[in-house]
Design a protein around this motif. Structure first.
Motif, mmCIF file in Angstrom:
data_model
loop_
_atom_site.group_PDB
_atom_site.id
_atom_site.type_symbol
_atom_site.label_atom_id
_atom_site.label_comp_id
_atom_site.label_asym_id
_atom_site.label_seq_id
_atom_site.Cartn_x
_atom_site.Cartn_y
_atom_site.Cartn_z
ATOM 1 N N HIS A 153 3.769 25.055 -39.114
ATOM 2 C CA HIS A 153 3.025 24.963 -40.368
ATOM 3 C C HIS A 153 2.886 23.499 -40.761
ATOM 4 O O HIS A 153 3.876 22.825 -41.036
ATOM 5 C CB HIS A 153 3.739 25.740 -41.469
ATOM 6 C CG HIS A 153 3.061 25.625 -42.792
ATOM 7 N ND1 HIS A 153 1.841 26.202 -43.049
ATOM 8 C CD2 HIS A 153 3.410 24.985 -43.928
ATOM 9 C CE1 HIS A 153 1.478 25.924 -44.281
ATOM 10 N NE2 HIS A 153 2.416 25.188 -44.838
ATOM 11 N N ASP A 209 0.679 21.173 -43.367
ATOM 12 C CA ASP A 209 -0.223 21.272 -44.502
ATOM 13 C C ASP A 209 -0.538 19.884 -45.039
ATOM 14 O O ASP A 209 -0.245 19.555 -46.174
ATOM 15 C CB ASP A 209 0.411 22.139 -45.588
ATOM 16 C CG ASP A 209 -0.592 22.599 -46.620
ATOM 17 O OD1 ASP A 209 -1.796 22.417 -46.394
ATOM 18 O OD2 ASP A 209 -0.184 23.129 -47.658
ATOM 19 N N GLU A 218 -12.952 21.690 -58.791
ATOM 20 C CA GLU A 218 -12.451 22.744 -57.904
ATOM 21 C C GLU A 218 -13.295 23.995 -58.057
ATOM 22 O O GLU A 218 -13.691 24.368 -59.157
ATOM 23 C CB GLU A 218 -10.998 23.083 -58.234
ATOM 24 C CG GLU A 218 -10.020 22.179 -57.581
ATOM 25 C CD GLU A 218 -8.600 22.692 -57.681
ATOM 26 O OE1 GLU A 218 -7.812 22.270 -56.840
ATOM 27 O OE2 GLU A 218 -8.274 23.476 -58.568
ATOM 28 N N ARG A 274 -3.436 18.552 -45.594
ATOM 29 C CA ARG A 274 -4.663 18.431 -46.346
ATOM 30 C C ARG A 274 -4.536 18.953 -47.782
ATOM 31 O O ARG A 274 -5.478 18.912 -48.530
ATOM 32 C CB ARG A 274 -5.781 19.172 -45.627
ATOM 33 C CG ARG A 274 -6.121 18.484 -44.294
ATOM 34 C CD ARG A 274 -7.127 19.209 -43.526
ATOM 35 N NE ARG A 274 -8.476 18.862 -43.326
ATOM 36 C CZ ARG A 274 -9.148 17.754 -43.487
ATOM 37 N NH1 ARG A 274 -8.582 16.731 -44.017
ATOM 38 N NH2 ARG A 274 -10.393 17.619 -43.169
ATOM 39 N N THR A 275 -3.371 19.439 -48.151
ATOM 40 C CA THR A 275 -3.184 19.927 -49.501
ATOM 41 C C THR A 275 -3.116 18.739 -50.449
ATOM 42 O O THR A 275 -2.249 17.878 -50.301
ATOM 43 C CB THR A 275 -1.889 20.751 -49.610
ATOM 44 O OG1 THR A 275 -1.969 21.830 -48.695
ATOM 45 C CG2 THR A 275 -1.701 21.274 -51.017
ATOM 46 N N PRO A 276 -4.020 18.679 -51.410
ATOM 47 C CA PRO A 276 -3.996 17.524 -52.314
ATOM 48 C C PRO A 276 -2.851 17.607 -53.318
ATOM 49 O O PRO A 276 -2.366 18.685 -53.646
ATOM 50 C CB PRO A 276 -5.348 17.617 -53.029
ATOM 51 C CG PRO A 276 -5.741 19.043 -52.936
ATOM 52 C CD PRO A 276 -5.133 19.572 -51.674
ATOM 53 N N SER A 281 -3.101 13.177 -48.246
ATOM 54 C CA SER A 281 -4.417 13.593 -48.714
ATOM 55 C C SER A 281 -5.163 12.421 -49.335
ATOM 56 O O SER A 281 -4.558 11.464 -49.815
ATOM 57 C CB SER A 281 -4.264 14.712 -49.747
ATOM 58 O OG SER A 281 -5.518 15.101 -50.233
ATOM 59 N N ARG A 283 -9.603 20.023 -62.121
ATOM 60 C CA ARG A 283 -9.265 21.443 -62.152
ATOM 61 C C ARG A 283 -9.339 21.912 -63.604
ATOM 62 O O ARG A 283 -8.796 21.284 -64.490
ATOM 63 C CB ARG A 283 -7.852 21.675 -61.619
ATOM 64 C CG ARG A 283 -7.381 23.126 -61.759
ATOM 65 C CD ARG A 283 -5.973 23.313 -61.294
ATOM 66 N NE ARG A 283 -5.933 23.184 -59.838
ATOM 67 C CZ ARG A 283 -4.795 23.058 -59.155
ATOM 68 N NH1 ARG A 283 -3.642 23.022 -59.769
ATOM 69 N NH2 ARG A 283 -4.839 22.956 -57.837
ATOM 70 N N VAL A 311 -1.293 17.337 -57.053
ATOM 71 C CA VAL A 311 -1.810 17.774 -58.352
ATOM 72 C C VAL A 311 -1.139 16.963 -59.444
ATOM 73 O O VAL A 311 0.084 16.823 -59.468
ATOM 74 C CB VAL A 311 -1.558 19.281 -58.577
ATOM 75 C CG1 VAL A 311 -2.032 19.705 -59.951
ATOM 76 C CG2 VAL A 311 -2.241 20.107 -57.499
#
Length: 128
Positions: A11, A13, A105, A15-17, A47, A85, A19
């Motif tokens: 796993h 990840d 988003e 590319r998860t921005p 990211s 968001r 927050v």
């Protein structure tokens, strides 16, 4: 004793921005700290995007516009950008009015078709 590999792909990840939640009305003295936080998130993460949760900013006004413009500038200088968001429709309209464009988003990125849109194929088109 050896440890076996687990089945499947690991796993990853990247590319998860990150927050950043922007709380209630933000005073001018907190803006430099928030800009530094955006820069740190972009420089320390994988990211190129920081998602700014603006749902709790309160009533939209020029203070919110100034804050978002400064955060976007800080992100650009760090080689990234911000995405909003949960913006209030009035804030979105105010940003459009002053000429600031932000990705939100749930909206398709520039150049991408909206979800559920398919290209029409004419009978004479060759197969690709």
């Amino acid at each position: 004793m050896s440890s076996g590999r687990t089945a499947g792909l690991p796993h990853v990840d990247a590319r998860t921005p990150a927050v950043l939640v922007l709380p209630g009305p933000v005073s001018r003295d907190r803006v430099p700290g928030l800009c530094a936080e955006v820069r740190a998130l972009l420089e320390g993460g994988e990211s190129e995007v920081v998602v700014c949760d603006v749902g709790g900013l309160g009533p939209p006004g020029l203070g919110a516009v100034d804050l978002l413009a400064r955060l976007q500038l800080a992100a650009r200088r760090a080689g990234g950008r911000i995405r909003l968001r949960d913006p209030d429709p009035a804030l979105h309209a105010l940003l459009d009015l002053v000429g600031l464009r932000f990705q939100v988003e749930g909206q398709p990125e520039e150049g991408e078709p909206a979800l559920g849109v398919e290209e029409a194929v004419e009978s004479g088109d060759p197969a690709v």
